[in-house]
Design an enzyme around this catalytic site. Structure first.
Site, PDB file in Angstrom:
ATOM      1  N   ALA A 176     -83.099 -30.000  77.598  1.00  0.00           N
ATOM      2  CA  ALA A 176     -83.803 -30.432  76.393  1.00  0.00           C
ATOM      3  C   ALA A 176     -83.682 -29.325  75.353  1.00  0.00           C
ATOM      4  O   ALA A 176     -84.186 -28.225  75.551  1.00  0.00           O
ATOM      5  CB  ALA A 176     -85.264 -30.715  76.711  1.00  0.00           C
ATOM      6  N   MET A 177     -82.993 -29.618  74.245  1.00  0.00           N
ATOM      7  CA  MET A 177     -82.706 -28.604  73.232  1.00  0.00           C
ATOM      8  C   MET A 177     -83.450 -28.945  71.948  1.00  0.00           C
ATOM      9  O   MET A 177     -83.106 -29.884  71.233  1.00  0.00           O
ATOM     10  CB  MET A 177     -81.198 -28.508  73.002  1.00  0.00           C
ATOM     11  N   SER A 178     -84.478 -28.158  71.672  1.00  0.00           N
ATOM     12  CA  SER A 178     -85.332 -28.427  70.514  1.00  0.00           C
ATOM     13  C   SER A 178     -84.712 -27.961  69.207  1.00  0.00           C
ATOM     14  O   SER A 178     -85.146 -28.372  68.132  1.00  0.00           O
ATOM     15  CB  SER A 178     -86.678 -27.726  70.699  1.00  0.00           C
ATOM     16  N   GLY A 179     -83.724 -27.081  69.295  1.00  0.00           N
ATOM     17  CA  GLY A 179     -83.171 -26.465  68.095  1.00  0.00           C
ATOM     18  C   GLY A 179     -83.660 -25.050  67.914  1.00  0.00           C
ATOM     19  O   GLY A 179     -83.305 -24.374  66.944  1.00  0.00           O
ATOM     20  N   GLY A 180     -84.462 -24.582  68.872  1.00  0.00           N
ATOM     21  CA  GLY A 180     -84.962 -23.218  68.822  1.00  0.00           C
ATOM     22  C   GLY A 180     -84.170 -22.293  69.726  1.00  0.00           C
ATOM     23  O   GLY A 180     -83.298 -22.719  70.486  1.00  0.00           O
TER      24      GLY A 180
ATOM     25  N   SER B 132     -84.752 -22.772  73.950  1.00  0.00           N
ATOM     26  CA  SER B 132     -84.062 -23.866  74.639  1.00  0.00           C
ATOM     27  C   SER B 132     -82.553 -23.662  74.625  1.00  0.00           C
ATOM     28  O   SER B 132     -81.858 -24.077  75.562  1.00  0.00           O
ATOM     29  CB  SER B 132     -84.429 -25.216  74.019  1.00  0.00           C
TER      30      SER B 132
ATOM     31  N   LEU C  43     -84.443 -34.434  71.215  1.00  0.00           N
ATOM     32  CA  LEU C  43     -85.322 -35.585  71.070  1.00  0.00           C
ATOM     33  C   LEU C  43     -85.698 -35.775  69.604  1.00  0.00           C
ATOM     34  O   LEU C  43     -86.293 -34.881  68.999  1.00  0.00           O
ATOM     35  CB  LEU C  43     -86.585 -35.403  71.908  1.00  0.00           C
TER      36      LEU C  43
ATOM     37  N   CYS D  86     -97.551 -34.273  74.681  1.00  0.00           N
ATOM     38  CA  CYS D  86     -96.099 -34.392  74.539  1.00  0.00           C
ATOM     39  C   CYS D  86     -95.401 -33.997  75.826  1.00  0.00           C
ATOM     40  O   CYS D  86     -94.469 -34.674  76.278  1.00  0.00           O
ATOM     41  CB  CYS D  86     -95.626 -33.521  73.370  1.00  0.00           C
TER      42      CYS D  86
ATOM     43  N   GLY E 248     -86.933 -24.660  77.596  1.00  0.00           N
ATOM     44  CA  GLY E 248     -87.064 -23.248  77.264  1.00  0.00           C
ATOM     45  C   GLY E 248     -88.474 -22.715  77.416  1.00  0.00           C
ATOM     46  O   GLY E 248     -88.803 -21.676  76.845  1.00  0.00           O
TER      47      GLY E 248
ATOM     48  N   CYS F 135     -96.651 -30.375  65.204  1.00  0.00           N
ATOM     49  CA  CYS F 135     -95.320 -30.678  64.669  1.00  0.00           C
ATOM     50  C   CYS F 135     -95.312 -31.867  63.721  1.00  0.00           C
ATOM     51  O   CYS F 135     -94.509 -31.907  62.792  1.00  0.00           O
ATOM     52  CB  CYS F 135     -94.332 -30.900  65.813  1.00  0.00           C
TER      53      CYS F 135
END
Length: 370
Positions: A6-10, A13, A32, A101, A125, A199
């Protein structure tokens, strides 16, 4: 193993996904899409799961050399997290949307889809660790770096979910080390600020956001004896322990500040009082779960520590399961506890379980309202 990262963009992760690959797993990255407004961009370090974050995640996946997909979970997120948040505040409780979440999206909806597609585990992450006891049972533990430990927000995970979870950053001693590793790998997110706040309320104005969805109706602010000391524009805008924004018209007799002690949505009233009245001697909840193997007999009181916020210190306590309700009695009073918060139970570094706080018992008896 086949691992869905799962890659949040941070940065966390991205490094977690890279470490999963280096550990020899067959990894696929997924971002997601949770926002109902896909054109939204982040503002500073507020918010997450936006188009900007998706692009950051894809750039990291390209460098790692793994397939990358975006899955639209916005409808599920709205129903299970956003609508739940509104309903809880409307009922006078203080929810934790990050817990919901993790519980309903990342380790329920996402994990269910991953398993259906043949993946063995989901990697995130989060800073937490999973270990296995002598009998092969998986346990959730705090991360090596307590300053960054995120085991609290993972306290909702069940034994089945832990069996399919992976936290590659759990043993990392510091966030600085993760950022340095990201820079060495060439990730553009190496110095990207952490997201914070809620968020789906990226401007941080929770009161205004709720007012638009719940409505604003003037109500009374009361002292514990029932005397009126002010007015407000909607009880949903207040939470237990709040001090700022009360705008009281009657000063307290001793000149000390007042705090919110109780929110009554049915009558649209807010009860205030002195800080010491926030001390709580007992908390309990019927909505509970065990993170891994449950205690042999939770109806027998046992020593533990209880933590009521992600960044709060754990407090020694005695817990017991009584008539289907998990009860925790801290050795020293907790302060500013609100119904709707999550209490996570620890035994040493291990996360034993959690419950949503339904009821609190004040250490300072409250006078009957007039």
């Amino acid at each position: 193993m086949r691992v869905l990262a799962a890659m949040s963009g941070g940065v966390d992760s991205a490094v977690a996904a890279a470490r999963a690959v280096e550990a020899g797993h067959d990894v696929v990255g997924v971002h997601l899409a949770l926002s109902r407004m896909p054109g939204t961009l982040r503002t500073g370090s507020r918010g997450c799961c936006t188009i900007e974050d998706s692009m950051d995640a894809q750039r990291a996946a390209n460098i790692i050399g793994i397939p990358y997909y975006v899955w639209d979970f916005s409808e599920r997120f709205k129903l299970d997290v956003v609508d739940d948040f509104i309903a809880e505040y409307s009922a006078g409780r203080t929810p934790n949307p990050c817990m919901r979440c993790n519980e309903r999206i990342k380790f329920a909806a996402l994990l269910e889809k991953a398993i259906d597609l043949g993946f063995d585990a989901v990697a995130t992450g989060h800073y937490a660790s999973i270990s296995t006891d002598d009998h092969g049972n998986r346990e959730l533990h705090r991360a090596a770096a307590w300053a960054k430990d995120q085991s609290y927000v993972l306290g909702v995970l069940t034994a089945d979910q832990l069996a399919h979870s992976m936290f590659p950053l759990g043993a990392t001693p510091s966030k600085a080390e993760v950022r340095a590793e990201a820079a060495a790998r060439g990730f553009s997110v190496a110095n990207k600020p952490d997201s914070h706040d809620i968020c789906f309320i990226p401007d941080g104005d929770t009161r205004g956001w709720l007012a638009e969805r719940v409505g604003a109706e003037q109500g009374r602010i009361l002292e514990r004896d029932g005397s009126v000391v002010g007015s407000h524009e909607g009880a949903h805008a207040f939470t237990v322990g709040q001090r700022k924004g009360l705008n009281l018209g009657v000063p307290s007799p001793d000149g000390r500040p007042r705090f919110v002690l109780e929110v009554k949505p049915a009558t649209n009233e807010v009860v205030v009082g002195p800080k010491e009245a926030l001390d709580i001697a007992e908390i309990s909840g019927s909505k509970f779960s065990w993170a891994g193997l449950a205690p042999d007999d939770a109806t027998v009181p046992f020593d533990c520590e209880v933590q009521i916020r992600a960044h709060a210190d754990p407090v020694p306590a005695i817990a017991v399961l009584r008539d289907g309700v998990l009860v925790a009695t801290p050795t020293t009073p907790l302060n500013g506890v609100a119904p709707g918060q999550t209490a996570v139970i620890y035994v040493g570094t291990r996360v034993l379980g959690q419950f949503t706080i339904d009821r609190t018992v004040s250490a300072v008896p409250m006078p009957a309202s007039s």
